[in-house]
Design an enzyme around this catalytic site. Structure first.
Site, PDB file in Angstrom:
ATOM      1  N   LYS A  52       0.850  -1.205   0.000  1.00 42.95           N
ATOM      2  CA  LYS A  52       0.000   0.000   0.000  1.00 42.95           C
ATOM      3  C   LYS A  52       0.877   1.244   0.000  1.00 42.95           C
ATOM      4  O   LYS A  52       0.609   2.220  -0.705  1.00 42.95           O
ATOM      5  CB  LYS A  52      -0.956  -0.016   1.205  1.00 42.95           C
ATOM      6  CG  LYS A  52      -2.060  -1.060   1.041  1.00 42.95           C
ATOM      7  CD  LYS A  52      -2.884  -1.296   2.299  1.00 42.95           C
ATOM      8  CE  LYS A  52      -3.828  -2.485   2.049  1.00 42.95           C
ATOM      9  NZ  LYS A  52      -4.678  -2.812   3.193  1.00 42.95           N
ATOM     10  N   GLN A  96      -5.084  -1.535   9.267  1.00 39.36           N
ATOM     11  CA  GLN A  96      -4.914  -2.873   8.689  1.00 39.36           C
ATOM     12  C   GLN A  96      -5.524  -3.932   9.603  1.00 39.36           C
ATOM     13  O   GLN A  96      -5.284  -3.931  10.810  1.00 39.36           O
ATOM     14  CB  GLN A  96      -3.411  -3.139   8.457  1.00 39.36           C
ATOM     15  CG  GLN A  96      -3.113  -4.425   7.704  1.00 39.36           C
ATOM     16  CD  GLN A  96      -3.632  -4.447   6.266  1.00 39.36           C
ATOM     17  OE1 GLN A  96      -3.745  -3.415   5.610  1.00 39.36           O
ATOM     18  NE2 GLN A  96      -3.969  -5.618   5.774  1.00 39.36           N
ATOM     19  N   ASP A 119     -11.105   2.421   3.211  1.00 34.45           N
ATOM     20  CA  ASP A 119     -11.347   0.982   3.076  1.00 34.45           C
ATOM     21  C   ASP A 119     -12.825   0.680   2.810  1.00 34.45           C
ATOM     22  O   ASP A 119     -13.169  -0.408   2.372  1.00 34.45           O
ATOM     23  CB  ASP A 119     -10.949   0.245   4.371  1.00 34.45           C
ATOM     24  CG  ASP A 119      -9.616  -0.473   4.247  1.00 34.45           C
ATOM     25  OD1 ASP A 119      -9.273  -0.887   3.123  1.00 34.45           O
ATOM     26  OD2 ASP A 119      -8.936  -0.628   5.277  1.00 34.45           O
TER      27      ASP A 119
HETATM   28  N1  GUN Z   1      -6.819  -7.111   5.769  1.00 33.10           N
HETATM   29  C1  GUN Z   1      -7.033  -7.885   4.690  1.00 33.10           C
HETATM   30  N2  GUN Z   1      -7.536  -7.155   3.678  1.00 33.10           N
HETATM   31  C2  GUN Z   1      -7.652  -5.896   4.135  1.00 33.10           C
HETATM   32  C3  GUN Z   1      -8.092  -4.676   3.555  1.00 33.10           C
HETATM   33  O1  GUN Z   1      -8.517  -4.603   2.398  1.00 33.10           O
HETATM   34  N3  GUN Z   1      -8.035  -3.590   4.361  1.00 33.10           N
HETATM   35  C4  GUN Z   1      -7.595  -3.652   5.650  1.00 33.10           C
HETATM   36  N4  GUN Z   1      -7.610  -2.536   6.354  1.00 33.10           N
HETATM   37  N5  GUN Z   1      -7.180  -4.749   6.215  1.00 33.10           N
HETATM   38  C5  GUN Z   1      -7.203  -5.870   5.459  1.00 33.10           C
END
Ligand code: GUN
Length: 279
Positions: A52, A96, A119
């Site tokens: 990211k 996350q 998200d």
């Molecule tokens: N953990 C697994 N996929 C994701 C996601 O798309 N966003 C976040 N924040 N955590 C995750």
């Protein structure tokens, strides 16, 4: 032969489009900042967070990384989220998942300002999606819509069957396909005679977390198959929830694993981040 839906190529196109938009915004004096919070050092999460940050760098967005120790309390995390909510220079906030067990995930997601919820996990974002209001869309299902559209696959009027009902994929996928005027069915572990339902699908989205579960007998001839799963096999190769070799000869289009849905999640996160600057 089936069309291979190339998520690597489509996600690269999207990121390149965003890079241009970010440069245009920068020329007008608008800068964009994403705050990324990770609690603990779960290996998979560290890889996702690293990717990211790289994507932010690529499109020209600033990322603020908060790598907090496993022992961080819920109170401390909520305090940080509150501070970031209030900071005018922070456009988007991403926590996350998964969080350590002693932290209530729902409480943390609820604390994020919905206008910064890149998200799309906040209940307000989820509600907006279901009632057709503007808001942030969950990244993986939004990426699947882009894969379909950019591959010239019509959704309106099609029988769309989703296998899996998670909050991150199955449920928002249903809302998005419905918004695109698909006829939507959601299947899950209690669905009776799953194959009889999946065989109706013109567009079949599979997110069940079981390697190679969907074989040719689950799929209609000529269907479009989207595979959200990703698993590391004993031989170290990656595979999806769909038995690709078995299914591919029978379908009109299919996503590979890796290189299908996977790369789209971060591309759509970046779309949300660029949108966050418009809030
Ligand atoms: N953990 C697994 N996929 C994701 C996601 O798309 N966003 C976040 N924040 N955590 C995750």
């Amino acid at each position: 032969m089936a069309l291979l839906i190339d998520g690597k190529k489509i996600s690269a196109e999207i990121k390149d489009e965003l890079k241009v938009q970010v440069a245009e915004l920068a020329a007008k004096g608008v800068t964009i900042t994403l705050a990324v919070i990770q609690v603990g050092d779960d290996k998979a999460s560290s890889v996702y967070v690293g990717n990211k940050k790289k994507a932010c760098e690529y499109i020209g967005v600033k990322s603020l990384a908060y790598e907090l120790p496993e022992a961080t309390t819920e109170e401390e995390l909520l305090k940080l989220v509150k501070e970031l909510n209030e900071r005018k220079d922070v456009n988007g906030i991403l926590v996350q998942l998964p969080l350590p067990k002693h932290i209530n995930e729902d409480a943390v997601l609820l604390a994020i300002n919905p206008d910064k919820d890149v998200d799309g996990f906040h209940p307000v974002s989820v509600g907006r999606l279901w009632i057709g209001q503007k808001g942030y869309e969950s990244c993986t299902p939004a990426g699947i819509i882009q894969l379909l559209k950019r591959s010239g696959i019509e959704i309106a009027g099609k029988e769309c069957v989703i296998v899996g009902r998670s909050n991150i994929v199955g449920k928002p996928m249903a809302a998005l396909l419905l918004r695109e005027n698909g006829t939507v069915t959601v299947c899950h572990s209690r669905t009776k005679d799953l194959a009889s339902v999946t065989k109706r699908a013109d567009i079949l989205v599979v997110a069940i977390g079981k390697p190679k579960f969907i074989t040719a007998e689950y799929v209609k001839e000529g269907a479009v198959v989207i595979d959200v799963g990703i698993h590391r096999m004993e031989d170290n190769k990656l595979c999806g929830d769909v038995d690709f070799a078995d299914v591919e000869p029978h379908v009109s289009a299919i996503t590979p694993v890796p290189g299908g849905v996977g790369p789209m999640t971060i591309a759509m996160l970046m779309c949300n981040v660029v949108r966050s600057a418009e809030q």
